[in-house]
Design a protein around this motif. Structure first.
Motif, mmCIF file in Angstrom:
data_model
loop_
_atom_site.group_PDB
_atom_site.id
_atom_site.type_symbol
_atom_site.label_atom_id
_atom_site.label_comp_id
_atom_site.label_asym_id
_atom_site.label_seq_id
_atom_site.Cartn_x
_atom_site.Cartn_y
_atom_site.Cartn_z
ATOM 1 N N GLY A 168 0.815 -1.205 0.000
ATOM 2 C CA GLY A 168 0.000 0.000 0.000
ATOM 3 C C GLY A 168 0.848 1.252 0.000
ATOM 4 N N TYR A 169 1.929 1.235 0.765
ATOM 5 C CA TYR A 169 2.826 2.391 0.817
ATOM 6 C C TYR A 169 3.427 2.669 -0.557
ATOM 7 N N ALA A 170 3.827 1.606 -1.251
ATOM 8 C CA ALA A 170 4.369 1.769 -2.604
ATOM 9 C C ALA A 170 3.314 2.344 -3.542
ATOM 10 N N ILE A 171 2.085 1.843 -3.458
ATOM 11 C CA ILE A 171 0.998 2.360 -4.298
ATOM 12 C C ILE A 171 0.731 3.830 -3.983
ATOM 13 N N GLY A 172 0.679 4.161 -2.694
ATOM 14 C CA GLY A 172 0.423 5.538 -2.285
ATOM 15 C C GLY A 172 1.504 6.489 -2.778
ATOM 16 N N MET A 173 2.743 6.048 -2.723
ATOM 17 C CA MET A 173 3.826 6.895 -3.204
ATOM 18 C C MET A 173 3.720 7.134 -4.706
ATOM 19 N N PHE A 174 3.361 6.090 -5.441
ATOM 20 C CA PHE A 174 3.224 6.253 -6.889
ATOM 21 C C PHE A 174 2.084 7.205 -7.236
ATOM 22 N N LEU A 175 0.985 7.117 -6.488
ATOM 23 C CA LEU A 175 -0.195 7.923 -6.799
ATOM 24 C C LEU A 175 -0.089 9.357 -6.289
ATOM 25 N N PHE A 176 0.454 9.536 -5.075
ATOM 26 C CA PHE A 176 0.347 10.832 -4.404
ATOM 27 C C PHE A 176 1.640 11.631 -4.319
ATOM 28 N N VAL A 177 2.799 10.960 -4.156
ATOM 29 C CA VAL A 177 4.035 11.709 -3.959
ATOM 30 C C VAL A 177 4.391 12.581 -5.166
ATOM 31 N N PRO A 178 4.159 12.125 -6.418
ATOM 32 C CA PRO A 178 4.455 13.018 -7.552
ATOM 33 C C PRO A 178 3.675 14.325 -7.506
ATOM 34 N N LEU A 179 2.546 14.332 -6.810
ATOM 35 C CA LEU A 179 1.759 15.561 -6.703
ATOM 36 C C LEU A 179 2.543 16.669 -6.000
ATOM 37 N N GLY A 180 3.573 16.288 -5.230
ATOM 38 C CA GLY A 180 4.389 17.289 -4.559
ATOM 39 C C GLY A 180 5.125 18.204 -5.510
ATOM 40 N N ASP A 181 5.332 17.769 -6.763
ATOM 41 C CA ASP A 181 5.986 18.613 -7.756
ATOM 42 C C ASP A 181 5.004 19.537 -8.469
ATOM 43 N N MET A 182 3.697 19.372 -8.217
ATOM 44 C CA MET A 182 2.718 20.167 -8.975
ATOM 45 C C MET A 182 1.599 20.735 -8.123
ATOM 46 N N LYS A 183 1.525 20.374 -6.841
ATOM 47 C CA LYS A 183 0.450 20.847 -5.965
ATOM 48 C C LYS A 183 1.034 21.513 -4.723
ATOM 49 N N GLU A 184 0.202 22.291 -4.049
ATOM 50 C CA GLU A 184 0.588 22.902 -2.787
ATOM 51 C C GLU A 184 0.657 21.806 -1.732
ATOM 52 N N ARG A 185 1.816 21.687 -1.089
ATOM 53 C CA ARG A 185 2.077 20.513 -0.264
ATOM 54 C C ARG A 185 1.328 20.513 1.061
ATOM 55 N N ARG A 186 1.102 21.677 1.665
ATOM 56 C CA ARG A 186 0.434 21.691 2.964
ATOM 57 C C ARG A 186 -0.958 21.092 2.883
ATOM 58 N N GLN A 187 -1.711 21.467 1.869
ATOM 59 C CA GLN A 187 -3.053 20.913 1.698
ATOM 60 C C GLN A 187 -2.996 19.422 1.424
ATOM 61 N N LEU A 188 -2.043 19.002 0.593
ATOM 62 C CA LEU A 188 -1.876 17.581 0.282
ATOM 63 C C LEU A 188 -1.576 16.792 1.553
ATOM 64 N N ILE A 189 -0.688 17.308 2.383
ATOM 65 C CA ILE A 189 -0.320 16.629 3.624
ATOM 66 C C ILE A 189 -1.520 16.517 4.564
ATOM 67 N N THR A 190 -2.288 17.585 4.686
ATOM 68 C CA THR A 190 -3.452 17.580 5.577
ATOM 69 C C THR A 190 -4.490 16.550 5.136
ATOM 70 N N VAL A 191 -4.765 16.489 3.833
ATOM 71 C CA VAL A 191 -5.737 15.523 3.308
ATOM 72 C C VAL A 191 -5.267 14.094 3.560
ATOM 73 N N LEU A 192 -3.984 13.841 3.354
ATOM 74 C CA LEU A 192 -3.451 12.495 3.561
ATOM 75 C C LEU A 192 -3.525 12.083 5.030
ATOM 76 N N LEU A 193 -3.254 13.012 5.932
ATOM 77 C CA LEU A 193 -3.333 12.689 7.362
ATOM 78 C C LEU A 193 -4.771 12.382 7.788
ATOM 79 N N GLY A 194 -5.729 13.110 7.235
ATOM 80 C CA GLY A 194 -7.126 12.795 7.525
ATOM 81 C C GLY A 194 -7.512 11.420 7.009
ATOM 82 N N SER A 195 -7.002 11.070 5.837
ATOM 83 C CA SER A 195 -7.316 9.769 5.241
ATOM 84 C C SER A 195 -6.709 8.614 6.025
#
Length: 402
Positions: free
Chosen positions: A68-95
């Motif tokens: 699951g960690y590998a899948i999550g990294m493939f799906l979400f970590v690349p977003l760090g190069d194109m999205k605002e990271r604070r919001q991304l981090i907050t959503v992931l912690l809620g999930s």
């Protein structure tokens, strides 16, 4: 001026500076978040009794978490190069809060497999934070900053086992996951208020980001080598930790989950060395240091195999295992972050996805080896993975001498 320097200047112009306090916050966040992946390891024997499962079946809990960690990294970590990271981090912690509650309430093996997979997918916050720290650090201090943030992550990995062993042994394994869910919710609230906004370094669509990951794999041989070496080392690491609870609950030890978890404290020696490793990577050749740390990891398995019937043999082996695997990871990440500065999140995606696929394979092989051949089979399996890592590293050094 490079894209990276522009990104840093843009961040600083918005009031973002890499203070010691911010580095500490990033370090603590990484440690608390990554711990979700490792709470299960000292609790596997207890979980097996709850679900009436054998060691291989319950070992799959670790495997699904890491997949699951590998899948999550493939799906979400690349977003760090194109999205605002604070919001991304907050959503992931809620999930991940919801996913942890799913584990705490599991009623059968299938349920806990699915919930563990979800925990892995959503526990990718550290891999969003580490490239952010690398982006904000200057080239002359990047290794030190990565080492400092990684030390928090490594403390989280190691202390997770100790905390889980104590809470699981005292209040049952489900309580550990309720506590973890509360911690993740609290982190989401705190980071939403304190973590500064970041600005992406690449103006790409999600499809372009995913396509560029393939291009990085093809064009960057150092990335391929570092990723494969990391996968094999972390596979050997997971072989040991997945099997340790089963070994220690039988002859000659007969230890419970509380004592098994205490072995995580031993590895703090390796985590404490992380900032030093980062500084050494700034001063010396990181690729040569990777080879040194592979040999240290291999030495740990010699202790496990020949002296594992004595507590001190396990202790020395754990220190060497954690120091070797963590030192190699920091050195490899220092290498890959310098390859394409504007693509650090994507480089980290390739590295860490491969890394945790190796870990999930190691978890499965470790529980399988224990089921068939007990401790000697575990030591042989883990040792072979480390040797393969050294071979991959050696071939790369011969082919790319520069």
């Amino acid at each position: 001026m490079t894209n990276n320097s522009k990104g840093i200047e843009m961040n600083q112009s918005k009031g973002i500076t890499l203070t010691k306090g911010l580095v500490l916050l990033m370090s603590i966040t990484c440690g608390l978040a990554v711990a979700n992946l490792y709470y299960n390891q000292p609790l596997l024997a207890d979980m097996g009794r709850t679900f009436h499962a054998n060691s291989h079946q319950v070992g799959n809990i670790s495997m699904f978490t890491q997949i699951g960690y590998a899948i999550g990294m493939f799906l979400f970590v690349p977003l760090g190069d194109m999205k605002e990271r604070r919001q991304l981090i907050t959503v992931l912690l809620g999930s991940v809060t919801i996913s942890l509650i799913g584990v705490a309430t599991a009623q059968n093996l299938l349920w806990i497999y699915v919930a563990s997979l979800a925990v892995g997918i959503t526990t990718v916050v550290p891999q969003v934070i580490i490239p952010l720290a690398a982006q904000m650090a200057g080239p002359e201090e990047r290794g030190k900053v990565i080492g400092s943030v990684m030390s928090g992550l490594l403390f989280g990995i190691l202390l997770a086992r100790t905390v889980a062993g104590f809470i699981g042994g005292s209040f049952g394994w489900r309580m550990m996951y309720w506590v973890a869910a509360v911690l993740m919710l609290a982190l989401a609230i705190i980071l939403k208020q304190i973590l500064p906004k970041s600005h992406p370094e690449a103006n790409l669509t999600y499809r372009q980001v995913l396509k560029s990951i393939g291009e990085l794999i093809v064009t960057q041989p150092t990335l391929r080598e570092a990723s494969l070496v990391g996968a094999l080392l972390f596979g050997g690491f997971s072989v040991f930790w997945t099997s340790l609870a089963f070994y220690l609950e039988g002859a000659p030890y007969y230890f419970g989950s509380e004592v098994t978890g205490l072995f995580g404290l031993v590895g703090v020696v390796g985590a404490a060395a992380a900032p030093l490793v980062g500084r050494l990577a700034d001063r010396f050749s990181p690729k040569l240091m990777v080879g040194l740390f592979i040999l240290i990891t291999l030495l740990s398995y010699l202790f496990f195999g020949f002296l594992g019937s004595a507590v001190w043999g396990i202790i020395v082996g754990v220190i060497l295992l954690d120091l070797g695997v963590q030192g190699a990871q920091i050195s490899n990440q220092t290498r890959i972050y310098s390859l394409v500065p504007e693509a650090r999140s994507r480089l980290n995606t390739v590295f860490m996805v491969t890394y945790f696929l190796g870990g999930s394979l190691g978890s499965s092989l470790g529980s399988y080896a224990w089921n068939l051949w007990q401790w000697r089979g575990v030591c042989l399996t883990g040792g072979i993975m480390i040797v393969l890592g050294f071979i991959v590293w050696g071939i790369h050094q011969l082919k790319y001498k520069s």
